[in-house]
Design a protein around this motif. Structure first.
Motif, PDB file in Angstrom:
ATOM      1  N   VAL A  98       0.837  -1.202   0.000  1.00 51.15           N
ATOM      2  CA  VAL A  98       0.000   0.000   0.000  1.00 51.15           C
ATOM      3  C   VAL A  98       0.871   1.251   0.000  1.00 51.15           C
ATOM      4  O   VAL A  98       0.607   2.211  -0.727  1.00 51.15           O
ATOM      5  N   VAL A 102       0.895   4.167  -2.966  1.00 50.82           N
ATOM      6  CA  VAL A 102       0.676   5.601  -2.754  1.00 50.82           C
ATOM      7  C   VAL A 102       1.903   6.401  -3.201  1.00 50.82           C
ATOM      8  O   VAL A 102       1.783   7.441  -3.855  1.00 50.82           O
ATOM      9  N   ILE A 145      -5.923  -1.147  -4.387  1.00 49.55           N
ATOM     10  CA  ILE A 145      -5.955  -0.854  -2.950  1.00 49.55           C
ATOM     11  C   ILE A 145      -6.747  -1.924  -2.210  1.00 49.55           C
ATOM     12  O   ILE A 145      -6.336  -2.391  -1.128  1.00 49.55           O
ATOM     13  N   ALA A 149      -5.383  -4.339   0.699  1.00 55.89           N
ATOM     14  CA  ALA A 149      -5.957  -4.290   2.049  1.00 55.89           C
ATOM     15  C   ALA A 149      -6.606  -5.601   2.455  1.00 55.89           C
ATOM     16  O   ALA A 149      -6.461  -6.059   3.595  1.00 55.89           O
ATOM     17  N   LEU A 163     -13.584   3.551   0.276  1.00 57.42           N
ATOM     18  CA  LEU A 163     -12.329   3.639  -0.478  1.00 57.42           C
ATOM     19  C   LEU A 163     -12.415   4.674  -1.597  1.00 57.42           C
ATOM     20  O   LEU A 163     -11.427   5.362  -1.882  1.00 57.42           O
ATOM     21  N   TRP A 166     -11.792   7.861   0.102  1.00 53.81           N
ATOM     22  CA  TRP A 166     -10.362   8.038   0.369  1.00 53.81           C
ATOM     23  C   TRP A 166      -9.621   8.426  -0.905  1.00 53.81           C
ATOM     24  O   TRP A 166      -8.748   9.309  -0.882  1.00 53.81           O
ATOM     25  N   VAL A 170      -7.271  11.581  -1.798  1.00 54.50           N
ATOM     26  CA  VAL A 170      -5.924  11.476  -2.373  1.00 54.50           C
ATOM     27  C   VAL A 170      -5.776  12.443  -3.550  1.00 54.50           C
ATOM     28  O   VAL A 170      -4.779  13.167  -3.664  1.00 54.50           O
ATOM     29  N   VAL A 193      -1.346   7.220   3.812  1.00 57.92           N
ATOM     30  CA  VAL A 193      -1.385   5.829   4.276  1.00 57.92           C
ATOM     31  C   VAL A 193      -2.084   5.751   5.630  1.00 57.92           C
ATOM     32  O   VAL A 193      -2.885   4.843   5.878  1.00 57.92           O
ATOM     33  N   LEU A 196      -5.704   6.051   5.143  1.00 57.23           N
ATOM     34  CA  LEU A 196      -6.240   4.799   4.617  1.00 57.23           C
ATOM     35  C   LEU A 196      -6.457   3.797   5.743  1.00 57.23           C
ATOM     36  O   LEU A 196      -7.489   3.108   5.781  1.00 57.23           O
ATOM     37  N   ARG A 197      -5.505   3.720   6.662  1.00 59.37           N
ATOM     38  CA  ARG A 197      -5.670   2.797   7.796  1.00 59.37           C
ATOM     39  C   ARG A 197      -6.930   3.149   8.591  1.00 59.37           C
ATOM     40  O   ARG A 197      -7.692   2.257   8.988  1.00 59.37           O
ATOM     41  N   THR A 199      -9.534   4.694   7.478  1.00 62.26           N
ATOM     42  CA  THR A 199     -10.682   4.360   6.635  1.00 62.26           C
ATOM     43  C   THR A 199     -10.998   2.875   6.723  1.00 62.26           C
ATOM     44  O   THR A 199     -12.175   2.476   6.838  1.00 62.26           O
TER      45      THR A 199
END
Length: 217
Positions: A98, A102, A145, A149, A163, A166, A170, A193, A196-197, A199
């Motif tokens: 991940v 990114v 992604i 994940a 996502l 998110w 981004v 990042v 994202l975690r 999320t």
């Protein structure tokens, strides 16, 4: 030379001709990416493009039909490179993959700003074909992604919605970062990042079938 030898020579010549044609088309796309990086779409005429490329205008029409076709080919080439960069590292652990995704995304945006802005903004005005390319790249990045994940691309609606949100974050953060030139890319990567975690943890709260991967996964 007998007839069978002559028949065998034709495909070889055809293959060589096809390779030359693909190489010339790729060369024109590379030139176009540089031109549109420095000059707006409306400010470049086909005569300008031909002059900068050092070719007859008819050659560009031969490969791309018109300026819009040329522009779309350039955007599609940019999309392919962006996805390839972001979709690499399948052999890496999930967290590292991940982060690499990114980072690859931001590196591409940083070094190909005009192409990135065109992809995200949807091209010149409302261009349905460029919008379709943009939507396609979002879908492919979403799949990358999700696989990083959850180890799969088929995800439930709540995970998809989160996502997509998110990814919109981004895009907005990347455009702002490109315009301001700060903070450092590494900081932006770490921030995105971490977002994202968070999320993924929120997704787990709403749908336990999508557990957030552990930090060291």
């Amino acid at each position: 030379m007998n007839n069978s030898q002559q028949r065998g020579a034709a495909p070889a010549r055809t293959a060589r001709g096809g390779e030359r044609s693909r190489a010339r088309r790729a060369e024109l796309i590379a030139i176009g990416r540089k031109l549109f990086a420095d000059t707006s779409y409306d400010a470049l005429s086909m005569d300008d493009i031909a002059r900068h490329a050092g070719v007859a205008k008819g050659l560009i029409y031969y490969y791309f039909a018109n300026k819009r076709g040329y522009y779309l080919a350039i955007i599609e080439d940019a999309v392919t490179e962006l996805v390839a960069r972001a979709d690499g590292g399948r052999e890496l652990p999930r967290t590292e993959r991940v982060q690499r995704t990114v980072d690859g995304y931001l590196r591409y945006a940083q070094h190909h700003q005009a192409a990135y802005r065109a992809i995200v903004a949807g091209g010149v005005g409302f261009d349905a074909e460029v919008h379709a390319l943009r939507d396609g790249v979002r879908e492919r990045l979403l799949g990358s992604i999700a696989e990083g994940a959850y180890g799969r691309r088929d995800i439930p609606p709540v995970a998809r919605t989160a996502l997509i949100g998110w990814m919109s974050c981004v895009e907005g953060a990347t455009l702002d970062w490109l315009g301001r030139g700060e903070p450092a890319r590494e900081t932006v990567v770490a921030l995105l990042v971490r977002l994202l975690r968070e999320t993924l943890r929120a997704v787990e709260d709403f749908d336990p079938s999508c557990p957030a991967p552990p930090p060291d996964a």
